[in-house]
Scaffold this motif. Structure first.
Motif, short mmCIF file in Angstrom:
data_model
loop_
_atom_site.label_atom_id
_atom_site.label_comp_id
_atom_site.label_asym_id
_atom_site.label_seq_id
_atom_site.Cartn_x
_atom_site.Cartn_y
_atom_site.Cartn_z
N ILE C 73 0.97 -1.10 -0.12
CA ILE C 73 -0.14 0.04 0.04
C ILE C 73 0.87 1.20 -0.02
N GLY C 74 1.95 1.33 0.92
CA GLY C 74 2.68 2.47 1.03
C GLY C 74 3.59 2.70 -0.34
N GLY C 75 4.07 1.50 -0.90
CA GLY C 75 4.71 1.39 -2.22
C GLY C 75 3.86 2.03 -3.25
N TYR C 76 2.83 1.60 -3.47
CA TYR C 76 1.82 2.03 -4.68
C TYR C 76 1.22 3.36 -4.27
N ALA C 77 1.26 3.89 -3.05
CA ALA C 77 0.81 5.39 -3.01
C ALA C 77 1.60 6.25 -3.65
N VAL C 78 3.15 5.67 -3.64
CA VAL C 78 4.03 6.56 -4.17
C VAL C 78 4.03 6.39 -5.57
N GLY C 79 3.81 5.19 -6.22
CA GLY C 79 3.66 4.88 -7.56
C GLY C 79 2.46 5.43 -8.36
N ILE C 80 1.36 5.21 -7.52
CA ILE C 80 0.14 5.81 -8.33
C ILE C 80 0.43 7.31 -8.44
N PHE C 81 0.62 7.90 -7.23
CA PHE C 81 0.63 9.24 -7.38
C PHE C 81 1.62 9.92 -8.37
N ALA C 234 9.67 2.02 -2.50
CA ALA C 234 9.20 2.49 -3.67
C ALA C 234 10.26 3.57 -4.14
N ASN C 235 10.70 4.57 -3.14
CA ASN C 235 11.53 5.46 -3.54
C ASN C 235 12.94 5.10 -3.83
N PHE C 236 13.34 4.10 -3.02
CA PHE C 236 14.76 3.74 -2.94
C PHE C 236 14.87 2.68 -4.36
N GLU C 237 13.90 1.98 -4.68
CA GLU C 237 13.89 1.07 -5.87
C GLU C 237 13.67 1.87 -7.31
N SER C 238 12.85 3.04 -7.09
CA SER C 238 12.24 3.46 -8.15
C SER C 238 11.30 2.56 -8.97
N PHE C 239 10.72 1.55 -8.12
CA PHE C 239 10.01 0.77 -8.73
C PHE C 239 8.94 -0.20 -7.85
N VAL C 240 7.98 -0.24 -8.10
CA VAL C 240 7.07 -0.97 -7.23
C VAL C 240 6.28 -1.96 -8.23
N SER C 241 6.02 -3.43 -7.49
CA SER C 241 5.12 -4.33 -8.19
C SER C 241 4.20 -5.14 -7.22
N PRO C 242 3.32 -5.93 -7.79
CA PRO C 242 2.67 -6.74 -6.78
C PRO C 242 3.40 -7.68 -5.87
N ASP C 243 4.58 -7.98 -6.45
CA ASP C 243 5.31 -9.14 -5.77
C ASP C 243 5.62 -8.86 -4.49
#
Lengths: 392, 307, 320
Positions: C73-81, C234-243
């Protein structure tokens, strides 16, 4: 106990210390899947890279090179970590491999940010052919929608009017379906995208039977293939409805199909940019030497792509006179693509994706070995549809 | 409404239910009587698949291969119990979860190394490869009918074992009140080993009987294991009857969901959205059902008395 | 805080870990292993998730197999925005943390009505649902994942996350903050009730403590902290996936907490460090490294149940 820990520490650090060798060798970092059941593809690719290396005599542009293989375990964060390791610890000059779009999605930005040239040997994530194109990003395989679009054209050519579509409910699966629907002119009478944990198609096959299509299109790569095709025959559908597929029946799993006596796959059609019996000298040599390196098997397209990736890089280095660190010169050389690919001679678009033919292939039994054989060109010099979104 | 399709999907739902039942039965026994959370139950399923595939290949006969694989499963199950799992009975559930998680990791890799990444398969002999046509034009592949029938036979045998024999009485007593059974002087150790062995054979049988359809590959146990746990939670832990009913329910809901949800959604949204939402919802349906049952009747639909 | 602790073997060990984290960006280049810095950053991010799990599991006795959801959820918050062009940290981060808390509230309210293995199963079920849901939503990449072009923007010239060093120390400071927060929380009245509920829930009920409320609060706090871990990933990897939401990651987190020592403050850092470090070393030895790793985990559960912390306790007893 503490003593043992203290002794073990330097030992484990030693395992991580880089090999301090003659630092002049060109280094190619290759991230593929060597563990998990998906390693079937990774291992074929590794063999193909090695064949390419042999053909190059271990040299690019006159300078010796070495390949460093890493396993991504089918996980994007591991793929990314290995990519970082290859760049920071092994100081590679090139990154290639990358079977999966999500592994590539996590890893490519790292390589590109570090100024390295990145060549995808399989992952054909569409945005990279369009909006996300990058001067150092190359793809030696295809973009995700190309092959299914070719399949759509093939279906038209073979007079299929009512199609049932079966695929998997994840990104690649959906892109395959979108690709076919782009070019197929007939009617899609049914569509099922099954969840990835799915191995039993009883429900979907019952629906196929009820819909009475005159063709079924499937995308079931890897281990879904054997399960699905077995059930297709068990449901008796192989007798009545022709089967068309992309990425599901190829050099990697045909040996398995043959071993499990799936005769109903003989005579089915699929599309691809290449086939092992494509008639050119480079391909003949590649196929022959691959068999020697890898259990006498025919290479799959994964292997063909791996071979071409290394050859592409070599062509770039050659054009730069062996100076792999001169990224601009290498890039220009790669853009010219002055090398003999297993596909013949191909060009690359400004998004650095190949512009290539797609062929119809039939599954045949040649001299006791099941393989795919070319049956005509479906579409010539096809470029990814989003190419003009690339601002390079 | 295509009644033939509906009928065929009902058969498919039954067949999935049977496989789930075979797995859930063993799991619910082991959990109910021995209070052991065994995440590696799916691994036993995988054992059965690969053992059978190998025996079938060696003997050239489907029936002989499977028959030979059954005692192999019993031996494997007993070995596993004696060597690793026995040490876990005294431990709390977290320890059991973690240790059996470690087993999953180990065995998935072992089978990958021994049988190779391409896994294994079983070919159906011609006399089992045909289609059965029922009145009304409903066709069912022969082999799937075989699965349904053998599953029902086993369910009946289990029912007989559990309700009409002395061992079965001990099992039911153990599921209701383990300490009492021990206090009454029954050899608990032996009972546990037998129960685990039985669970292993059931799981192994499920694995081998499904292999001609879905093939055997490393890691095949995990996805169906989660479903099996959902089934026993819905049915009531320790109850074979609960496992059967919950398994059938789960099999039917899952199959019907996959077949008809995207159509059912069409009145509410456009075709493209239904196409995406359909598979998403159908994969979540079973978990939603479990959540509802846990909210309303936390001990499951048919918990053993006294549990 | 009692500073005599630092002179014990346990104190020295924990101090070394912290010092390694602090100085890694300087040590790594010197020993020619720059990528150790990235490994350390990753370990610290995972540690935050492990700290949050330790809060509810180690101190509260709630074994959640769905904890990885909140990382997602945290990761996708960054990703989606970010995919919509909203890169401001002042929007991404609060939304990410609050969304994690909100989901934790819902999941906790339903799951905490159950106990023991039922709780494990229902958290697992929620994890699976979230995973399938995120794989189905094509707009945000599905399982191809979402590439994040720029790190969260704080709009401050002196604090820019795209500077790798700033990113690294931000992670470090947040990790230390979480460690300290846990320390204060478990030693507060709230924490004492929680720990008491873990050892004997019924007794707590009879003396009048509504443990459900306390547990749910802890669950929500843990969810939010875990969401923070997701924001950082999300910030560190510059990437987020459902994995990152797959249930096996939750299992790995549980292992890390146990390896380090359940119900201890510094346990999660130890556990994350050992787990990731060991995976890295073993995978370099052989491709079939799971053959070693699996039995190792089993042996830890059987014989080293107290984890690293338990080891130090035994050491102390021997020296007494």
């Amino acid at each position: 106990m503490l003593k043992k820990l203290i002794l073990a520490a330097p030992l484990s650090v030693m395992l991580l210390v880089p090999n301090v060798e003659a630092a002049e060798k060109i280094k190619v970092g290759i991230v593929i899947t060597l563990t998990t059941p998906a390693s079937i593809m990774g291992k074929q690719m590794k063999a193909a890279y090695e064949v390419a290396s042999d053909h190059l005599g271990g040299k690019m542009g006159g300078k010796e090179f070495e390949m460093i293989f890493e396993d991504d375990g089918l996980k994007p964060n591991i793929g990314k970590q290995k990519t970082e390791k290859l760049i920071k610890k092994d100081k590679v000059d090139f990154l290639t491999g990358y079977i999966w779009s999500h592994v590539m999605g996590a890893s490519a930005p790292v390589a590109l940010k570090a100024g390295k040239i990145f060549v995808s040997s399989n992952a054909g994530h569409s945005p990279y052919a369009g909006k996300m194109c990058h001067k150092n990003f190359f793809n030696a395989a295809w973009e995700n929608s190309q092959n299914p679009m070719a399949m759509g054209s093939l279906l038209n050519q073979r007079g299929v009017k009512n199609l049932y579509v079966l695929s998997l409910n994840y990104a690649a699966g959906k892109q395959m379906v979108a690709g076919v629907e782009r070019t197929f002119k007939g009617k899609v009478v049914g569509k099922d995208l099954v969840p990835m944990a799915h191995k039993d198609w009883s429900a979907e096959l019952a629906k196929v039977k009820a819909a009475k299509p005159d063709g079924v299109f499937v995308f079931y790569p890897g281990s879904w293939g054997p399960a699905f095709f077995t059930q297709y025959k068990q449901a008796g559908l192989n007798k009545t409805i022709p089967l068309y597929s992309v990425f599901s029946v190829d050099g990697a799993n045909l040996p398995v199909f043959q071993k499990r006596k799936m005769d109903h796959l003989l005579g089915t059609y699929n599309t691809m940019f290449w086939a092992p019996d494509l008639d050119n000298a480079t391909n003949k040599r590649f196929v022959a030497d691959f068999a020697k390196k890898y259990k006498g098997q025919k290479p799959s397209h994964y292997a063909a792509q791996a071979y071409d990736s290394l050859m592409l890089i070599a062509a770039g280095v050659k054009a730069a006179g062996g100076d792999a660190k001169n990224t601009d010169a290498v890039r220009k050389g790669m853009e010219k693509a002055d090398f003999d690919s297993v596909r013949g001679r191909i060009k690359f678009g400004k998004n650095h994706f190949p512009i290539q033919n797609f062929y119809a292939r039939e599954v045949v039994n040649k001299n006791g070995q099941w393989q795919v054989s070319v049956r005509g060109t479906v579409v010539k010099n096809h470029a990814p549809v989003m190419s003009n979104e690339c601002k390079l | 409404m295509n009644y033939i399709l509906l009928a065929e999907q009902i058969f498919n739902g039954f067949q999935l239910g049977i496989i789930l039942f075979l797995l859930a039965a063993g799991l619910t026994l082991v959990f109910g009587i021995m209070d052991l959370v065994n995440l590696a139950h799916g691994t036993l399923y995988m054992f059965g698949a690969f053992f059978a595939a190998t025996f079938v290949e060696l003997t050239g006969s489907l029936v002989l291969g499977m028959i030979l694989a059954l005692p192999a499963m019993l031996v494997a199950g007993i070995l596993l119990e004696v060597i690793v799992l026995r040490t876990l009975y005294e431990r709390d559930h977290l320890d059991q979860v973690l240790a059996t998680f470690g087993l999953i990791i180990f065995f998935n890799e072992l089978f990958l190394v021994v049988w190779g990444p391409e896994g294994s398969g079983i070919n159906l002999p011609p006399y089992l490869s045909g289609l059965i046509t029922l009145p009304g034009g409903i066709t069912v592949p022969e082999y799937r009918m075989v699965i349904i029938v053998s599953g029902i036979v086993i369910a009946l045998l289990l029912y007989f074992l559990v309700s009409k024999t002395r061992i079965g009485m001990l099992i039911r007593a153990g599921a209701s009140n383990r300490e009492m059974v021990g206090a009454l002087g029954i050899n608990i150790k032996l009972l546990f080993t037998l129960v685990f062995g039985l669970g292993a054979v059931l799981a192994g049988f499920a694995g081998m009987i499904i292999t001609p359809i879905t093939q055997a590959e490393s890691g095949m146990g995990e996805s169906i294991l989660i479903l099996a746990f959902v089934v026993i939670v819905i049915g009531g832990i320790g109850s074979i009857k609960g496992a059967f009913i919950a398994a059938m329910l789960t099999g039917l809901i899952d199959t019907m969901g996959r077949s008809f949800i995207d159509v059912a959604l069409l009145p509410f949204m456009d075709a493209v959205s239904a196409e995406t939402a359909g598979p998403a919802i159908s994969s979540m349906l079973i978990y939603i059902l479990m959540a509802i049952i846990l909210a309303i009747k936390p001990s499951g639909l048919f918990p053993p008395k006294g549990a | 805080m009692n500073f005599k602790i630092l002179k014990t073997p346990r104190g020295i060990y924990n101090s070394i870990l912290i010092l390694l984290c602090v100085f890694m960006p300087f040590i790594a280049p010197v020993i020619g292993q720059e990528f150790f810095t990235d490994v350390s950053a990753r370990i610290m991010i995972v540690t935050i998730a492990a700290i949050s799990l330790n809060l509810i599991m180690g101190f509260g006795g709630m074994i959640s197999f769905g904890h990885a959801i909140f990382v997602g959820i945290g990761g996708y918050a960054v990703g989606i925005f970010a995919s919509h062009g909203i890169e401001s940290a002042y929007i991404q981060w609060p939304v990410g943390i609050l969304a994690s808390g909100f989901f934790a509230l819902i999941i906790g309210a339903i799951s905490l009505r159950t106990r023991g293995v039922y709780f494990i199963m229902i958290t697992l079920a929620f994890a699976q649902m979230m995973y399938f849901l995120s794989v189905s939503v094509e707009k945000y990449g599905s399982d191809d994942g979402l590439t994040i072009d720029a790190r969260s923007n704080f709009g401050l010239s002196f604090f820019d996350l795209s500077n790798d060093l700033t990113m690294y120390y931000t992670i470090f400071i947040l990790m230390v903050a979480c460690l300290y927060f846990t320390y204060r929380l478990v030693n507060s009245r709230f924490g004492r009730v929680l720990r008491a509920a873990k050892s004997n829930d019924e007794r707590m009920h009879t003396i009048g403590y509504p443990t459900f409320g306390y547990k749910l609060t802890a669950f929500v706090i843990a969810g939010m902290m875990c969401g923070l871990s997701g924001l950082l990933t999300a910030n560190f990897e510059s990437f987020v996936s459902p994995d990152i939401m797959f249930w096996t990651f939750s299992g790995e987190l549980i292992f890390m907490v146990v390896l380090g020592g359940m119900g201890t403050i510094m346990g999660p850092l130890s556990g994350a460090f050992i787990f990731l470090f060991l995976s890295e070393i073993l995978s370099n030895i052989t491709e079939a490294w799971h053959l070693i790793f699996g039995p190792f985990l089993i042996l830890v559960v059987l014989f080293a149940r107290g984890g690293v912390d338990g080891f130090f306790t035994k050491l102390e007893r021997r020296n007494d």
